[in-house]
Design a protein around this motif. Structure first.
Motif, PDB file in Angstrom:
ATOM      1  N   ALA A  54      71.310-100.588 108.906  1.00  9.83           N
ATOM      2  CA  ALA A  54      70.033-100.658 108.189  1.00  9.83           C
ATOM      3  C   ALA A  54      69.081-101.665 108.829  1.00  9.83           C
ATOM      4  N   GLN A  55      69.593-102.820 109.189  1.00 11.57           N
ATOM      5  CA  GLN A  55      68.701-103.860 109.695  1.00 11.57           C
ATOM      6  C   GLN A  55      68.253-103.616 111.128  1.00 11.57           C
ATOM      7  N   VAL A  56      69.137-103.131 111.975  1.00  7.33           N
ATOM      8  CA  VAL A  56      68.725-102.815 113.349  1.00  7.33           C
ATOM      9  C   VAL A  56      67.760-101.634 113.331  1.00  7.33           C
ATOM     10  N   ALA A  57      68.069-100.612 112.545  1.00  3.50           N
ATOM     11  CA  ALA A  57      67.182 -99.448 112.471  1.00  3.50           C
ATOM     12  C   ALA A  57      65.785 -99.858 112.014  1.00  3.50           C
ATOM     13  N   SER A  58      65.714-100.695 111.011  1.00  4.73           N
ATOM     14  CA  SER A  58      64.417-101.154 110.511  1.00  4.73           C
ATOM     15  C   SER A  58      63.654-101.931 111.580  1.00  4.73           C
ATOM     16  N   ALA A  59      64.318-102.853 112.238  1.00  4.77           N
ATOM     17  CA  ALA A  59      63.670-103.677 113.262  1.00  4.77           C
ATOM     18  C   ALA A  59      63.250-102.850 114.481  1.00  4.77           C
ATOM     19  N   ALA A  60      64.017-101.811 114.778  1.00  8.94           N
ATOM     20  CA  ALA A  60      63.766-100.997 115.968  1.00  8.94           C
ATOM     21  C   ALA A  60      62.856 -99.803 115.688  1.00  8.94           C
ATOM     22  N   TRP A  66      73.553 -93.828 109.330  1.00  6.90           N
ATOM     23  CA  TRP A  66      74.171 -93.409 108.068  1.00  6.90           C
ATOM     24  C   TRP A  66      73.621 -92.076 107.592  1.00  6.90           C
ATOM     25  N   THR A  67      72.298 -91.926 107.644  1.00  6.89           N
ATOM     26  CA  THR A  67      71.685 -90.691 107.159  1.00  6.89           C
ATOM     27  C   THR A  67      71.409 -89.712 108.299  1.00  6.89           C
ATOM     28  N   SER A  68      70.934 -90.204 109.435  1.00  4.41           N
ATOM     29  CA  SER A  68      70.522 -89.297 110.508  1.00  4.41           C
ATOM     30  C   SER A  68      71.697 -88.575 111.167  1.00  4.41           C
ATOM     31  N   GLN A  69      72.879 -89.178 111.121  1.00  2.55           N
ATOM     32  CA  GLN A  69      74.041 -88.547 111.736  1.00  2.55           C
ATOM     33  C   GLN A  69      75.046 -88.029 110.704  1.00  2.55           C
ATOM     34  N   GLY A  70      74.631 -87.967 109.454  1.00  2.00           N
ATOM     35  CA  GLY A  70      75.430 -87.320 108.417  1.00  2.00           C
ATOM     36  C   GLY A  70      76.578 -88.130 107.840  1.00  2.00           C
ATOM     37  N   PHE A  71      76.634 -89.419 108.105  1.00  2.00           N
ATOM     38  CA  PHE A  71      77.748 -90.208 107.587  1.00  2.00           C
ATOM     39  C   PHE A  71      77.684 -90.391 106.076  1.00  2.00           C
ATOM     40  N   ALA A  72      76.493 -90.430 105.504  1.00  2.00           N
ATOM     41  CA  ALA A  72      76.387 -90.562 104.047  1.00  2.00           C
ATOM     42  C   ALA A  72      77.125 -89.412 103.367  1.00  2.00           C
ATOM     43  N   GLY A  73      76.937 -88.206 103.868  1.00  2.00           N
ATOM     44  CA  GLY A  73      77.622 -87.046 103.304  1.00  2.00           C
ATOM     45  C   GLY A  73      79.112 -87.042 103.593  1.00  2.00           C
ATOM     46  N   PRO A  80      74.015 -94.919  95.711  1.00  2.00           N
ATOM     47  CA  PRO A  80      72.751 -94.427  96.271  1.00  2.00           C
ATOM     48  C   PRO A  80      72.860 -94.309  97.797  1.00  2.00           C
ATOM     49  N   GLN A  81      72.218 -93.302  98.353  1.00  2.00           N
ATOM     50  CA  GLN A  81      72.370 -93.001  99.772  1.00  2.00           C
ATOM     51  C   GLN A  81      72.001 -94.165 100.678  1.00  2.00           C
ATOM     52  N   ARG A  82      71.039 -94.985 100.312  1.00  2.00           N
ATOM     53  CA  ARG A  82      70.592 -96.088 101.170  1.00  2.00           C
ATOM     54  C   ARG A  82      71.319 -97.399 100.862  1.00  2.00           C
ATOM     55  N   ASP A  83      72.297 -97.378  99.979  1.00  2.00           N
ATOM     56  CA  ASP A  83      73.032 -98.587  99.581  1.00  2.00           C
ATOM     57  C   ASP A  83      73.732 -99.211 100.781  1.00  2.00           C
ATOM     58  N   GLY A  87      75.138-107.146  96.574  1.00  2.00           N
ATOM     59  CA  GLY A  87      75.183-107.285  95.126  1.00  2.00           C
ATOM     60  C   GLY A  87      76.119-106.332  94.417  1.00  2.00           C
ATOM     61  N   HIS A  88      77.058-105.750  95.128  1.00  2.00           N
ATOM     62  CA  HIS A  88      77.968-104.796  94.502  1.00  2.00           C
ATOM     63  C   HIS A  88      78.829-105.429  93.408  1.00  2.00           C
ATOM     64  N   THR A  89      79.047-104.662  92.379  1.00  2.00           N
ATOM     65  CA  THR A  89      79.973-105.037  91.316  1.00  2.00           C
ATOM     66  C   THR A  89      81.393-104.720  91.779  1.00  2.00           C
ATOM     67  N   SER A  90      82.353-105.175  91.021  1.00  2.00           N
ATOM     68  CA  SER A  90      83.752-104.881  91.331  1.00  2.00           C
ATOM     69  C   SER A  90      84.002-103.373  91.345  1.00  2.00           C
ATOM     70  N   ARG A  91      83.405-102.666  90.400  1.00  2.00           N
ATOM     71  CA  ARG A  91      83.581-101.212  90.336  1.00  2.00           C
ATOM     72  C   ARG A  91      82.995-100.532  91.587  1.00  2.00           C
TER      73      ARG A  91
END
Length: 171
Positions: A54-60, A66-73, A80-83, A87-91
């Motif tokens: 996320a951070q390299v993609a944003s800066a570049a 994650w999304t462009s190469q289908g890893f989210a799926g 959420p797809q961009r998570d 701040g994640h909870t234990s669950r």
């Protein structure tokens, strides 16, 4: 040594450590949470990949792997797809489950995109402001060092969890 060569070496070390942490680990070890409530290896390695992605993609100015190469799926997490895990909870930590092969395949793809971006950088590029939400604003150089620090901490935690799991199985 050029600044981008130093960054390439640093991110290369993260890549080596991720591969070593995942070597020989089974799904049960990936899911196990140290002391019952620590972050699992799967979560730690997924999160560090998401952070770098996320951070390299944003800066570049690139799409996230994650999304462009289908890893989210492919991961199919109930998040959420961009998570990225902040701040994640234990669950939510428990919800991040994936086999070692998929975790490594994702990180390999993230690493390739990071490397291709880093190869394009010159020394002046590191002074470019990439985030004005902070005071002082964050430069690309500071952001990349921050990503390295975060990823090294998480891969170190994953290696520690692997060691705990290994010690447990010998008892």
């Amino acid at each position: 040594m050029k600044s981008n060569e130093l960054l390439l070496d640093s991110f290369g070390r993260i890549h080596e450590c991720v591969a070593a942490a995942l070597a020989g680990v089974d799904d049960a070890a990936l899911r196990r949470r140290p002391a019952g409530n620590g972050n699992s290896m799967a979560w730690l390695l997924w999160h560090l990949g998401r952070v770098e992605d996320a951070q390299v993609a944003s800066a570049a100015g690139l799409d996230q792997v994650w999304t462009s190469q289908g890893f989210a799926g492919r991961f199919d997490l109930p998040l959420p797809q961009r998570d990225t895990g902040y701040g994640h909870t234990s669950r939510q930590v428990d919800a991040v489950q994936a086999p070692a092969e998929l975790l490594l395949e994702y990180y390999d793809a993230v690493h390739r995109q990071t490397v291709e971006f880093l190869k394009t950088l010159g020394g002046d590029d590191l002074d470019r402001i990439v985030d004005t939400r902070w005071d002082p604003p964050v430069t690309l150089g500071v952001r990349l060092v921050s990503i390295i620090a975060d990823c090294l901490q998480h891969v170190g935690q994953a290696a520690y969890a692997k060691g705990l799991d290994s010690a447990r199985s010998k008892v």
